[in-house]
Scaffold this motif. Structure first.
Motif, PDB file in Angstrom:
ATOM      1  N   GLU A  59       0.988  -1.276   0.159  1.00  0.00           N
ATOM      2  CA  GLU A  59      -0.002  -0.029  -0.034  1.00  0.00           C
ATOM      3  C   GLU A  59       0.763   1.405   0.015  1.00  0.00           C
ATOM      4  O   GLU A  59       0.558   2.178  -0.793  1.00  0.00           O
ATOM      5  N   ASN A  63       1.110   4.340  -2.929  1.00  0.00           N
ATOM      6  CA  ASN A  63       0.943   5.739  -2.627  1.00  0.00           C
ATOM      7  C   ASN A  63       1.964   6.439  -2.932  1.00  0.00           C
ATOM      8  O   ASN A  63       2.180   7.685  -3.575  1.00  0.00           O
ATOM      9  N   GLU A  67       2.080   9.497  -5.894  1.00  0.00           N
ATOM     10  CA  GLU A  67       2.720  10.733  -5.412  1.00  0.00           C
ATOM     11  C   GLU A  67       3.794  11.286  -6.697  1.00  0.00           C
ATOM     12  O   GLU A  67       3.865  12.168  -7.119  1.00  0.00           O
TER      13      GLU A  67
END
Length: 145
Positions: A59, A63, A67
Motif C-alpha cells: 500500500e 501511494n 505521488e
C-alpha cells in the motif's frame, strides 16, 4: 643444487622461519577470523527470520508511486512509450529525476558521506598524530579499527 641449498630447502619444509619465542612470530592469526565469523552468524541468523516484506508495504509503495506520477512531466513521460529513445529526451528525463526529492536527498547524503569518509581516511591518521602525539603506524591502525 649444491649441499648448502639442499639443507636450506629441507630445513624450511620442516621448521618455520621464525621461532615461536621471537616477537615477530604470529601464533593464532586465524583466531580473529573465527571469532568474527561466529559473531556474524550469531547476528545474521535473526535477520533471516524477518519476512520478505513487512505488512502494509504494498500500500505504501502504491501511494509513493502515485505521488511520483502526480507531476505533470512525469505523467507525460510515463504514458509516452517512445520516451528515452532519442537524445532530445535527455533534458526532460533529467527534469523528472531532479524533481524527485527522495532521489535528490539520498544522492546528497551519499555524496556527503563519501566526502567525509575520504577526508577522514586521508587526513585522519595525521590529525591523530598531531593531537595525541601518537606514532604514524599506531594512528593508522587506530583509525582502521
Amino acid at each position: 643444487m649444491n649441499n648448502k641449498e639442499e639443507e636450506l630447502f629441507t630445513s624450511q619444509e620442516s621448521i618455520p622461519g621464525i621461532p615461536e619465542t621471537s616477537p615477530q612470530y604470529i601464533g593464532a592469526w586465524w583466531l580473529p577470523f573465527l571469532i568474527f565469523g561466529v559473531i556474524t552468524f550469531i547476528f545474521g541468523f535473526p535477520i533471516l527470520l524477518f519476512p520478505r516484506q513487512l505488512h502494509g508495504t504494498e500500500e505504501v509503495r502504491k501511494n509513493r508511486e502515485n505521488e511520483m506520477h502526480q507531476d505533470k512531466v512525469a505523467k507525460e513521460v510515463q504514458t509516452n512509450e517512445d520516451f528515452g529513445k532519442r537524445l532530445k529526451d535527455f533534458p526532460k528525463c533529467l527534469l523528472v529525476i531532479l524533481r524527485n526529492p527522495t532521489y535528490i536527498f539520498l544522492t546528497l547524503g551519499g555524496v556527503i558521506d563519501g566526502m567525509l569518509l575520504t577526508g577522514l581516511s586521508t587526513f585522519g591518521p595525521k590529525i591523530l598524530e598531531a593531537l595525541f602525539g601518537l606514532t604514524s603506524s599506531f594512528s593508522a591502525v587506530l583509525l582502521g579499527y
